[in-house]
Design an enzyme around this catalytic site. Sequence first.
Site, PDB file in Angstrom:
ATOM      1  N   LYS A  36       0.856  -1.202   0.000  1.00 16.22           N
ATOM      2  CA  LYS A  36       0.000   0.000   0.000  1.00 16.22           C
ATOM      3  C   LYS A  36       0.884   1.242   0.000  1.00 16.22           C
ATOM      4  O   LYS A  36       2.096   1.154   0.232  1.00 16.22           O
ATOM      5  CB  LYS A  36      -0.924  -0.035   1.216  1.00 16.22           C
ATOM      6  CG  LYS A  36      -0.199   0.003   2.549  1.00 16.22           C
ATOM      7  CD  LYS A  36      -1.127  -0.362   3.695  1.00 16.22           C
ATOM      8  CE  LYS A  36      -0.389  -0.288   5.019  1.00 16.22           C
ATOM      9  NZ  LYS A  36      -1.179  -0.876   6.120  1.00 16.22           N
ATOM     10  N   TYR A 265      16.980  29.435  10.145  1.00 11.97           N
ATOM     11  CA  TYR A 265      15.760  30.107  10.613  1.00 11.97           C
ATOM     12  C   TYR A 265      15.570  29.902  12.112  1.00 11.97           C
ATOM     13  O   TYR A 265      15.755  28.787  12.624  1.00 11.97           O
ATOM     14  CB  TYR A 265      14.538  29.533   9.909  1.00 11.97           C
ATOM     15  CG  TYR A 265      14.421  29.910   8.454  1.00 11.97           C
ATOM     16  CD1 TYR A 265      14.327  31.244   8.065  1.00 11.97           C
ATOM     17  CD2 TYR A 265      14.378  28.920   7.485  1.00 11.97           C
ATOM     18  CE1 TYR A 265      14.200  31.577   6.720  1.00 11.97           C
ATOM     19  CE2 TYR A 265      14.241  29.244   6.144  1.00 11.97           C
ATOM     20  CZ  TYR A 265      14.151  30.581   5.766  1.00 11.97           C
ATOM     21  OH  TYR A 265      14.024  30.897   4.457  1.00 11.97           O
TER      22      TYR A 265
HETATM   23  C1  LIG Z   1      -0.363  -1.853   6.746  1.00 13.99           C
HETATM   24  C2  LIG Z   1      -0.918  -3.159   7.161  1.00 13.99           C
HETATM   25  C3  LIG Z   1      -0.068  -4.244   7.411  1.00 13.99           C
HETATM   26  C4  LIG Z   1       1.443  -4.124   7.416  1.00 13.99           C
HETATM   27  O1  LIG Z   1       1.848  -3.500   8.597  1.00 13.99           O
HETATM   28  P1  LIG Z   1       3.407  -3.290   8.940  1.00 13.99           P
HETATM   29  O2  LIG Z   1       3.395  -2.730  10.298  1.00 13.99           O
HETATM   30  O3  LIG Z   1       3.917  -2.308   7.931  1.00 13.99           O
HETATM   31  O4  LIG Z   1       4.046  -4.615   8.811  1.00 13.99           O
HETATM   32  C5  LIG Z   1      -0.647  -5.463   7.699  1.00 13.99           C
HETATM   33  N1  LIG Z   1      -1.995  -5.599   7.753  1.00 13.99           N
HETATM   34  C6  LIG Z   1      -2.836  -4.567   7.538  1.00 13.99           C
HETATM   35  C7  LIG Z   1      -4.298  -4.782   7.625  1.00 13.99           C
HETATM   36  C8  LIG Z   1      -2.327  -3.309   7.243  1.00 13.99           C
HETATM   37  O5  LIG Z   1      -3.159  -2.281   7.038  1.00 13.99           O
END
Ligand SMILES: *Cc1c(COP(=O)(O)O)cnc(C)c1O
Length: 375
Positions: A36, A265
């Site tokens: 994702k 800054y």
């Molecule tokens: C993002 C996600 C993962 C992976 O999580 P990590 O902490 O990056 O390993 C697994 N399951 C679901 C449902 C997620 O949304």
Amino acid sequence: MKHRPIKASILTQNLSHNLFKVKKMTNLTPTWAVVKANAYGHGLKPALKAFQDSEGIALLDMEHATLARELGWIGRVLLLEGIFTEDDLDDVVNLSCEIVIHHEQQVTWLIQWLGRQSLQNVNQFLTNCPIWLKLNSGMNRLGFKSAQYGVSYEILKQMGCTVHHLTHFANADDLQVLPSVKDQWEIFSKATQYAEGLKSAANSAAIIGHFFTHADMTRPGIMLYGASPSGKYEDIAHLGLKAGMNLRSEIIALQELQAGDTVGYGSQYQAKKNTKIAVIACGYADGYPRSAPNDTPVWIGKTGHILEGQIAPLVGRVSMDMMMVDVSNVSYAQIGSPVELWGELNPIDNVAFPAKTVGYELMCGLANRVKQEIL
Ligand SMILES: *Cc1c(COP(=O)(O)O)cnc(C)c1O
């Protein structure tokens, strides 16, 4: 023409290596490689290449599921948030995706959609599109509560669907916080004990820390990209994971400071003695966190030999396009010296942690203007 020197290199071999590590750690349990957010900022294309040995990929949006198929991904595809409307099921069946169902409205959409399909489409869906029913075992984000879970399971089974089981942990990276992985796992086991189907629960933190959760399919995300689920590099240092991305740039200017002079800054850093400052072509508009405080580590390499180098401390406030580093102890620092903001030489967690964030956010927040090179 020489461009502004900042560049992100995507390290395909390291991504593959990390998947191999996950497989080893889980005794070859099948995986949903989580891709994702454009593969956590690494790009879907290199990720698909790197994760060829994964049984499936998991993502959120239909555009990326479509792209994955166009790029030739023939493995399984899981939509982690499922469908957002009834019509999404047209794409689900065309792309042969598997979907999470996490609320009753999605069940209703499915019933309605199946009701207006040709027999051929119905059969195609029932054969090629398993459902992953999601249990809310305590995170209270997505999923059915236990009582409703069984009801939805029965409805879907009666329709002829293949139903698998999925839940997500809230605190797999932290033993001190409730609900614990064990609590959630028990609720999941109980809710699914009389049901048929596969089970999937483990994210990266659970893969690393809770072997009893590996079940039938794991869902590694952050660890595939070489960063720590807890946000602390020490927690993964022993695992042999490799960085998925090198964010590198160069020194573009040097300044000599005298005691009392300030930098940047807000004059957030004041020199106590004569200090040599390097200006780096990287700022928050590139995705480097503006919240990074003084002393955040930056790797300064020798010109032409970035592997020969050392860590030097960030000083002053990160600005839009630049940041400053105290290179008083880096004798070879000069204009054009290569710099690693995060990557194989300077773990992303060590930048995220002092900036009060996590590697996840830095990876996903890499700016569009940073050129990416796929290695
Ligand atoms: C993002 C996600 C993962 C992976 O999580 P990590 O902490 O990056 O390993 C697994 N399951 C679901 C449902 C997620 O949304």
